[in-house]
Design a protein around this motif. Structure first.
Motif, PDB file in Angstrom:
ATOM      1  N   ARG A   1      63.749  19.742 -44.342  1.00 25.99           N
ATOM      2  CA  ARG A   1      62.994  19.297 -43.279  1.00 25.99           C
ATOM      3  C   ARG A   1      61.856  18.543 -43.842  1.00 25.99           C
ATOM      4  O   ARG A   1      61.815  17.391 -43.153  1.00 25.99           O
ATOM      5  N   ILE A   2      61.189  18.919 -44.826  1.00 26.45           N
ATOM      6  CA  ILE A   2      60.216  17.963 -45.301  1.00 26.45           C
ATOM      7  C   ILE A   2      60.909  16.845 -45.882  1.00 26.45           C
ATOM      8  O   ILE A   2      60.079  15.599 -45.702  1.00 26.45           O
ATOM      9  N   ARG A   3      61.891  16.976 -46.435  1.00 27.69           N
ATOM     10  CA  ARG A   3      62.716  15.401 -46.896  1.00 27.69           C
ATOM     11  C   ARG A   3      63.044  14.787 -45.886  1.00 27.69           C
ATOM     12  O   ARG A   3      62.752  13.422 -45.985  1.00 27.69           O
ATOM     13  N   THR A   4      63.421  15.210 -44.626  1.00 27.68           N
ATOM     14  CA  THR A   4      63.647  14.297 -43.540  1.00 27.68           C
ATOM     15  C   THR A   4      62.553  13.565 -42.945  1.00 27.68           C
ATOM     16  O   THR A   4      62.496  12.559 -42.642  1.00 27.68           O
ATOM     17  N   PHE A   5      61.364  14.332 -42.828  1.00 27.03           N
ATOM     18  CA  PHE A   5      59.895  14.143 -42.430  1.00 27.03           C
ATOM     19  C   PHE A   5      59.550  12.800 -43.281  1.00 27.03           C
ATOM     20  O   PHE A   5      58.951  11.823 -42.786  1.00 27.03           O
ATOM     21  N   ALA A   6      59.695  12.991 -44.628  1.00 19.70           N
ATOM     22  CA  ALA A   6      59.358  12.005 -45.680  1.00 19.70           C
ATOM     23  C   ALA A   6      60.087  10.743 -45.496  1.00 19.70           C
ATOM     24  O   ALA A   6      59.674   9.665 -45.534  1.00 19.70           O
ATOM     25  N   ALA A   7      61.462  10.861 -45.296  1.00 17.74           N
ATOM     26  CA  ALA A   7      62.165   9.699 -45.077  1.00 17.74           C
ATOM     27  C   ALA A   7      61.777   8.963 -43.584  1.00 17.74           C
ATOM     28  O   ALA A   7      61.876   7.453 -43.650  1.00 17.74           O
ATOM     29  N   ALA A   8      61.352   9.638 -42.688  1.00 15.90           N
ATOM     30  CA  ALA A   8      61.026   9.104 -41.372  1.00 15.90           C
ATOM     31  C   ALA A   8      59.792   8.154 -41.521  1.00 15.90           C
ATOM     32  O   ALA A   8      59.581   7.116 -41.042  1.00 15.90           O
ATOM     33  N   GLN A   9      58.741   8.853 -42.340  1.00 17.42           N
ATOM     34  CA  GLN A   9      57.731   8.078 -42.777  1.00 17.42           C
ATOM     35  C   GLN A   9      57.837   6.768 -43.462  1.00 17.42           C
ATOM     36  O   GLN A   9      57.317   5.836 -43.276  1.00 17.42           O
ATOM     37  N   LYS A  10      58.843   6.889 -44.480  1.00 18.88           N
ATOM     38  CA  LYS A  10      59.170   5.710 -45.089  1.00 18.88           C
ATOM     39  C   LYS A  10      59.780   4.667 -44.435  1.00 18.88           C
ATOM     40  O   LYS A  10      59.202   3.570 -44.561  1.00 18.88           O
ATOM     41  N   ALA A  11      60.724   5.210 -43.402  1.00 22.22           N
ATOM     42  CA  ALA A  11      61.143   4.041 -42.371  1.00 22.22           C
ATOM     43  C   ALA A  11      59.881   3.360 -41.232  1.00 22.22           C
ATOM     44  O   ALA A  11      60.239   2.029 -41.106  1.00 22.22           O
ATOM     45  N   ALA A  12      59.111   4.094 -41.163  1.00 23.62           N
ATOM     46  CA  ALA A  12      57.891   3.865 -40.397  1.00 23.62           C
ATOM     47  C   ALA A  12      57.060   2.808 -41.187  1.00 23.62           C
ATOM     48  O   ALA A  12      56.173   2.266 -40.551  1.00 23.62           O
ATOM     49  N   ASP A  13      57.169   2.814 -42.475  1.00 23.66           N
ATOM     50  CA  ASP A  13      56.372   2.144 -43.485  1.00 23.66           C
ATOM     51  C   ASP A  13      54.778   2.521 -43.371  1.00 23.66           C
ATOM     52  O   ASP A  13      53.641   1.904 -43.141  1.00 23.66           O
TER      53      ASP A  13
ATOM     54  N   THR B   1      59.197  22.439 -58.292  1.00 27.35           N
ATOM     55  CA  THR B   1      58.849  21.542 -59.392  1.00 27.35           C
ATOM     56  C   THR B   1      60.022  20.518 -59.289  1.00 27.35           C
ATOM     57  O   THR B   1      61.073  20.373 -58.764  1.00 27.35           O
ATOM     58  N   ARG B   2      59.489  19.599 -60.187  1.00 29.46           N
ATOM     59  CA  ARG B   2      60.472  18.187 -60.379  1.00 29.46           C
ATOM     60  C   ARG B   2      61.732  18.507 -60.966  1.00 29.46           C
ATOM     61  O   ARG B   2      62.502  17.718 -60.979  1.00 29.46           O
ATOM     62  N   ASP B   3      62.109  19.766 -61.491  1.00 29.19           N
ATOM     63  CA  ASP B   3      63.349  20.081 -61.911  1.00 29.19           C
ATOM     64  C   ASP B   3      64.296  20.818 -60.783  1.00 29.19           C
ATOM     65  O   ASP B   3      65.260  21.053 -61.358  1.00 29.19           O
ATOM     66  N   HIS B   4      63.577  20.600 -59.726  1.00 29.39           N
ATOM     67  CA  HIS B   4      64.555  21.253 -58.455  1.00 29.39           C
ATOM     68  C   HIS B   4      65.119  19.837 -57.923  1.00 29.39           C
ATOM     69  O   HIS B   4      64.264  19.089 -57.480  1.00 29.39           O
ATOM     70  N   ALA B   5      66.208  19.900 -57.517  1.00 29.18           N
ATOM     71  CA  ALA B   5      66.967  18.763 -57.311  1.00 29.18           C
ATOM     72  C   ALA B   5      66.467  18.690 -55.588  1.00 29.18           C
ATOM     73  O   ALA B   5      66.380  17.475 -55.397  1.00 29.18           O
ATOM     74  N   THR B   6      66.190  19.751 -54.948  1.00 30.69           N
ATOM     75  CA  THR B   6      65.528  19.593 -53.498  1.00 30.69           C
ATOM     76  C   THR B   6      64.340  18.940 -53.669  1.00 30.69           C
ATOM     77  O   THR B   6      64.031  18.178 -52.447  1.00 30.69           O
ATOM     78  N   PHE B   7      63.625  19.432 -54.576  1.00 36.66           N
ATOM     79  CA  PHE B   7      62.408  18.712 -54.687  1.00 36.66           C
ATOM     80  C   PHE B   7      62.293  17.192 -54.929  1.00 36.66           C
ATOM     81  O   PHE B   7      61.601  16.229 -54.592  1.00 36.66           O
ATOM     82  N   ARG B   8      63.211  16.755 -55.783  1.00 39.85           N
ATOM     83  CA  ARG B   8      63.325  15.440 -56.390  1.00 39.85           C
ATOM     84  C   ARG B   8      63.862  14.766 -54.853  1.00 39.85           C
ATOM     85  O   ARG B   8      63.554  13.453 -54.796  1.00 39.85           O
ATOM     86  N   ALA B   9      64.721  15.214 -54.220  1.00 40.18           N
ATOM     87  CA  ALA B   9      65.282  14.697 -52.871  1.00 40.18           C
ATOM     88  C   ALA B   9      64.149  14.152 -51.900  1.00 40.18           C
ATOM     89  O   ALA B   9      63.986  13.210 -51.451  1.00 40.18           O
ATOM     90  N   VAL B  10      63.114  15.075 -52.036  1.00 39.62           N
ATOM     91  CA  VAL B  10      61.928  14.736 -50.967  1.00 39.62           C
ATOM     92  C   VAL B  10      61.068  13.399 -51.448  1.00 39.62           C
ATOM     93  O   VAL B  10      60.795  12.635 -51.025  1.00 39.62           O
TER      94      VAL B  10
ATOM     95  N   ALA C   1      53.124  16.593 -34.683  1.00 46.60           N
ATOM     96  CA  ALA C   1      54.097  17.766 -34.799  1.00 46.60           C
ATOM     97  C   ALA C   1      54.286  18.510 -36.206  1.00 46.60           C
ATOM     98  O   ALA C   1      54.214  17.659 -37.058  1.00 46.60           O
ATOM     99  N   ARG C   2      54.239  19.696 -35.988  1.00 47.05           N
ATOM    100  CA  ARG C   2      54.247  20.391 -37.255  1.00 47.05           C
ATOM    101  C   ARG C   2      55.948  20.250 -37.645  1.00 47.05           C
ATOM    102  O   ARG C   2      56.638  20.075 -37.137  1.00 47.05           O
ATOM    103  N   ILE C   3      55.970  20.545 -38.939  1.00 47.32           N
ATOM    104  CA  ILE C   3      57.341  20.606 -39.522  1.00 47.32           C
ATOM    105  C   ILE C   3      57.652  22.141 -39.543  1.00 47.32           C
ATOM    106  O   ILE C   3      56.954  23.009 -39.772  1.00 47.32           O
ATOM    107  N   PRO C   4      59.088  22.288 -38.848  1.00 46.98           N
ATOM    108  CA  PRO C   4      59.411  23.687 -38.524  1.00 46.98           C
ATOM    109  C   PRO C   4      59.459  24.549 -39.825  1.00 46.98           C
ATOM    110  O   PRO C   4      59.883  24.138 -40.987  1.00 46.98           O
ATOM    111  N   GLY C   5      58.730  25.838 -39.879  1.00 43.94           N
ATOM    112  CA  GLY C   5      59.008  26.594 -40.876  1.00 43.94           C
ATOM    113  C   GLY C   5      58.278  28.043 -40.679  1.00 43.94           C
ATOM    114  O   GLY C   5      57.621  28.139 -39.725  1.00 43.94           O
ATOM    115  N   LEU C   6      58.756  29.116 -41.474  1.00 43.20           N
ATOM    116  CA  LEU C   6      58.131  30.355 -41.069  1.00 43.20           C
ATOM    117  C   LEU C   6      56.660  30.257 -41.548  1.00 43.20           C
ATOM    118  O   LEU C   6      55.771  30.914 -40.876  1.00 43.20           O
ATOM    119  N   LEU C   7      56.172  29.413 -42.519  1.00 43.40           N
ATOM    120  CA  LEU C   7      54.953  29.381 -42.874  1.00 43.40           C
ATOM    121  C   LEU C   7      54.340  28.132 -42.244  1.00 43.40           C
ATOM    122  O   LEU C   7      55.049  27.132 -42.285  1.00 43.40           O
TER     123      LEU C   7
END
Length: 352
Positions: free
Chosen positions: A252-264, A276-285, A208-214
């Motif tokens: 949504r990308i963060r949620t996807f990454a968390a699910a993959q971590k949970a699935a190991d 960039t890594r200076d964005h909190a939203t990216f660091r959350a991913v 499944a794709r991650i939902p997004g305009l792009l």
């Protein structure tokens, strides 16, 4: 004869002399800059991307050191002590945030055995690691497709993530990149910046794709004896008026990454993150998926990938290849392509 209790007017302290107008204007301008820089650094320290223009400026946070140094010089020349101290504090805080940020073992390490050992320590089984090369490239509305094809032919990556691959881009890749070389493809045909493609030497099963305009397609790939999740990332940019959408899509990308971590599950998450890594939203991913930034581990953590119309080292690194700790990082290079405002990123990995 003067009275002993009366002070000679000549002995009275002189009233303070007002600074010339041009000095007061310079101090005011310097103070406004330092105030804005303090707000920006405060958002970075608090883990907030704030509102426009904070998320846009955070992309270029390392370059805050340059105007802060100029502010320090100006405050010194003006003999504005408080301003000089303020500028030193701003420079110190900006320098502090230049430290590597990564969630993996050995974060911030350079190339070589340290990085490989860090990945190997977390690998599964005793089978020999599988080397592979991963390329991600934003071809800007398909304009740089011919340059991308040249890079693919020269570098022979095993996996290719292409953003902004519109209809003509898809046609050129189909015509000039033989199926014998990349028999497995996950292609989302769309116009302008919305199209995306994944090319692979390994068998793919679309997910499944991650939902997004792009378009952000995903697949699983059978690499060696392991099933690896591949995910292309291309959230909207944080331009004024679209910052909320940028937050949502990175969330949504963060949620996807968390699910993959949970699935190991082994994961390669690559593309134009518009962050960039200076964005909190990216660091959350990174945190949610316990992901590591390949460029950082290979010693290229501050190499800019956008925009290409300014010379290196100016710009910001918004194109990333993020990997789970199933991988070690052997190398990372940013490649210049004509007719796109992004540099491509080629990384060498080993899957354990």
């Amino acid at each position: 004869m003067n009275s002993p209790n009366r002070r000679d007017p000549a002995d009275a302290p002189s009233p303070p002399v007002a600074r010339p107008l041009h000095q007061r204007l310079l101090i005011g301008a310097t103070g406004l800059f330092l105030l804005a820089a303090t707000v920006l650094l405060g958002c970075r320290a608090l883990g907030s991307d704030g509102v426009t223009p904070v998320p846009q400026l955070l992309a270029f946070l390392p370059w805050l050191l340059v105007p802060a140094a100029l502010a320090l010089l100006l405050a010194a020349l003006l003999r504005w002590r408080a301003g000089a101290v303020w500028a030193l504090v701003v420079m110190g805080a900006a320098g502090w945030f230049l430290r590597p940020y990564d969630t993996g073992t050995g974060a911030g390490a350079g190339t070589g055995s340290e990085v490989r050992a860090a990945g190997a320590a977390s690998g599964a089984g005793s089978a020999a690691p599988v080397p592979l090369k991963v390329l991600t490239s934003n071809v800007e509305y398909g304009q740089a497709t011919r340059g991308l094809i040249e890079v693919i032919r020269r570098e022979k990556p095993d996996l290719v993530f292409v953003q902004e691959c519109e209809f003509r881009c898809v046609e050129l890749l189909a015509e000039q990149i033989p199926d014998a070389d990349y028999p497995y493809r996950n292609v989302v045909k769309a116009s302008s910046a919305e199209g995306s493609s994944i090319l692979s030497r390994f068998p793919l099963t679309d997910t499944a794709r991650i939902p997004g305009l792009l378009a952000m397609p995903g697949s699983t790939a059978r690499i060696g004896d392991r099933t690896v999740q591949l995910q292309l990332a291309h959230p909207l940019p944080p331009i004024p008026g679209m910052v909320d959408d940028w937050h949502t899509e990175l969330g949504r990308i963060r949620t996807f990454a968390a699910a993959q971590k949970a699935a190991d599950a082994p994961l390669i998450l690559a593309g134009d993150f518009n962050a960039t890594r200076d964005h909190a939203t990216f660091r959350a991913v990174l945190d949610a998926g316990a992901l590591r930034d390949s460029a950082l581990l290979a010693g290229a953590g501050r190499t800019p990938s956008w925009p290409t119309d300014v010379p290196r080292p100016l710009g910001a690194q918004i194109d990333h290849v993020l990997v789970s700790d199933d991988f070690s990082v052997r190398s990372a290079r940013f490649l210049d392509l004509a007719d796109t405002d992004h540099r491509s990123l080629l990384v060498g990995l080993e899957l354990h």
